[in-house]
Scaffold this motif. Structure first.
Motif, PDB file in Angstrom:
ATOM      1  N   GLU A  89      -7.303  -6.180   2.017  1.00 40.15           N
ATOM      2  CA  GLU A  89      -6.005  -6.702   1.570  1.00 40.15           C
ATOM      3  C   GLU A  89      -5.283  -5.828   0.549  1.00 40.15           C
ATOM      4  O   GLU A  89      -4.429  -6.319  -0.175  1.00 40.15           O
ATOM      5  CB  GLU A  89      -6.158  -8.117   1.012  1.00 40.15           C
ATOM      6  CG  GLU A  89      -6.703  -9.120   2.015  1.00 40.15           C
ATOM      7  CD  GLU A  89      -5.777  -9.365   3.205  1.00 40.15           C
ATOM      8  OE1 GLU A  89      -4.549  -9.382   3.015  1.00 40.15           O
ATOM      9  OE2 GLU A  89      -6.294  -9.520   4.319  1.00 40.15           O
ATOM     10  N   THR A  90      -5.583  -4.544   0.467  1.00 39.65           N
ATOM     11  CA  THR A  90      -4.822  -3.663  -0.411  1.00 39.65           C
ATOM     12  C   THR A  90      -3.628  -3.119   0.352  1.00 39.65           C
ATOM     13  O   THR A  90      -3.646  -3.008   1.576  1.00 39.65           O
ATOM     14  CB  THR A  90      -5.678  -2.495  -0.932  1.00 39.65           C
ATOM     15  OG1 THR A  90      -6.177  -1.763   0.185  1.00 39.65           O
ATOM     16  CG2 THR A  90      -6.820  -2.976  -1.787  1.00 39.65           C
ATOM     17  N   SER A  91      -2.574  -2.793  -0.382  1.00 37.87           N
ATOM     18  CA  SER A  91      -1.343  -2.296   0.231  1.00 37.87           C
ATOM     19  C   SER A  91      -0.810  -1.129  -0.575  1.00 37.87           C
ATOM     20  O   SER A  91      -1.065  -1.019  -1.775  1.00 37.87           O
ATOM     21  CB  SER A  91      -0.286  -3.403   0.259  1.00 37.87           C
ATOM     22  OG  SER A  91      -0.733  -4.515   0.962  1.00 37.87           O
ATOM     23  N   PHE A  92      -0.056  -0.260   0.099  1.00 38.08           N
ATOM     24  CA  PHE A  92       0.627   0.818  -0.599  1.00 38.08           C
ATOM     25  C   PHE A  92       1.956   1.099   0.085  1.00 38.08           C
ATOM     26  O   PHE A  92       2.121   0.890   1.271  1.00 38.08           O
ATOM     27  CB  PHE A  92      -0.235   2.086  -0.697  1.00 38.08           C
ATOM     28  CG  PHE A  92      -0.697   2.645   0.624  1.00 38.08           C
ATOM     29  CD1 PHE A  92       0.035   3.623   1.264  1.00 38.08           C
ATOM     30  CD2 PHE A  92      -1.873   2.198   1.200  1.00 38.08           C
ATOM     31  CE1 PHE A  92      -0.394   4.155   2.471  1.00 38.08           C
ATOM     32  CE2 PHE A  92      -2.310   2.711   2.400  1.00 38.08           C
ATOM     33  CZ  PHE A  92      -1.571   3.691   3.041  1.00 38.08           C
ATOM     34  N   LEU A  93       2.910   1.520  -0.710  1.00 34.38           N
ATOM     35  CA  LEU A  93       4.269   1.776  -0.251  1.00 34.38           C
ATOM     36  C   LEU A  93       4.466   3.271  -0.106  1.00 34.38           C
ATOM     37  O   LEU A  93       4.160   4.036  -1.023  1.00 34.38           O
ATOM     38  CB  LEU A  93       5.267   1.209  -1.264  1.00 34.38           C
ATOM     39  CG  LEU A  93       6.745   1.323  -0.948  1.00 34.38           C
ATOM     40  CD1 LEU A  93       7.092   0.459   0.262  1.00 34.38           C
ATOM     41  CD2 LEU A  93       7.565   0.891  -2.147  1.00 34.38           C
ATOM     42  N   THR A  94       4.957   3.700   1.045  1.00 34.16           N
ATOM     43  CA  THR A  94       5.203   5.115   1.291  1.00 34.16           C
ATOM     44  C   THR A  94       6.332   5.251   2.298  1.00 34.16           C
ATOM     45  O   THR A  94       6.837   4.266   2.826  1.00 34.16           O
ATOM     46  CB  THR A  94       3.924   5.823   1.785  1.00 34.16           C
ATOM     47  OG1 THR A  94       4.157   7.227   1.863  1.00 34.16           O
ATOM     48  CG2 THR A  94       3.489   5.306   3.135  1.00 34.16           C
ATOM     49  N   ARG A  95       6.696   6.470   2.595  1.00 33.33           N
ATOM     50  CA  ARG A  95       7.759   6.712   3.574  1.00 33.33           C
ATOM     51  C   ARG A  95       7.132   6.992   4.933  1.00 33.33           C
ATOM     52  O   ARG A  95       6.115   7.660   5.024  1.00 33.33           O
ATOM     53  CB  ARG A  95       8.620   7.892   3.135  1.00 33.33           C
ATOM     54  CG  ARG A  95       9.315   7.612   1.807  1.00 33.33           C
ATOM     55  CD  ARG A  95      10.156   8.760   1.335  1.00 33.33           C
ATOM     56  NE  ARG A  95      11.265   9.084   2.194  1.00 33.33           N
ATOM     57  CZ  ARG A  95      12.444   8.438   2.204  1.00 33.33           C
ATOM     58  NH1 ARG A  95      12.625   7.424   1.398  1.00 33.33           N
ATOM     59  NH2 ARG A  95      13.400   8.814   3.006  1.00 33.33           N
ATOM     60  N   SER A  96       7.753   6.453   5.995  1.00 31.26           N
ATOM     61  CA  SER A  96       7.217   6.624   7.337  1.00 31.26           C
ATOM     62  C   SER A  96       8.326   6.424   8.358  1.00 31.26           C
ATOM     63  O   SER A  96       9.359   5.828   8.064  1.00 31.26           O
ATOM     64  CB  SER A  96       6.104   5.603   7.581  1.00 31.26           C
ATOM     65  OG  SER A  96       5.633   5.693   8.902  1.00 31.26           O
ATOM     66  N   THR A  97       8.071   6.894   9.571  1.00 29.75           N
ATOM     67  CA  THR A  97       8.985   6.645  10.684  1.00 29.75           C
ATOM     68  C   THR A  97       8.371   5.683  11.688  1.00 29.75           C
ATOM     69  O   THR A  97       8.982   5.399  12.715  1.00 29.75           O
ATOM     70  CB  THR A  97       9.334   7.960  11.426  1.00 29.75           C
ATOM     71  OG1 THR A  97       8.131   8.518  11.939  1.00 29.75           O
ATOM     72  CG2 THR A  97      10.025   8.942  10.510  1.00 29.75           C
TER      73      THR A  97
END
Length: 83
Positions: free
Chosen positions: A21-29
């Motif tokens: 249940e960990t999350s991370f925010l990044t850029r993606s297509t």
């Protein structure tokens, strides 16, 4: 770098590891239809992944015990009944 081979439509996306249940925010297509509200209060597309650096044994140092003998016995028992 070669021109016009990289996508132009990068956006912020949340990747959520479903095993811990960990999350991370990044850029993606990567395309997704699901969204999630992030810690900053904004809503972002979410991509659910099975394993990440927070759950992979190589990065965590925790090894996973695989019961191969039990699997082989189950396989033999399952197919011994059919023959």
């Amino acid at each position: 770098m070669k021109k016009s081979i990289h996508p132009e439509s990068y956006r912020l996306v949340v990747f959520k590891d479903m095993s811990n249940e960990t999350s991370f925010l990044t850029r993606s297509t990567a395309a997704t239809k699901e969204t999630i509200v992030w810690e900053d209060g904004n809503e972002y597309p979410v991509i659910k992944i099975e394993i990440s650096n927070t759950s992979h044994p190589f990065y965590t140092g925790k090894s996973v015990f695989v019961d191969t003998a039990g699997r082989i016995e189950k396989f033999k028992n399952r197919y011994a009944k059919k023959s």
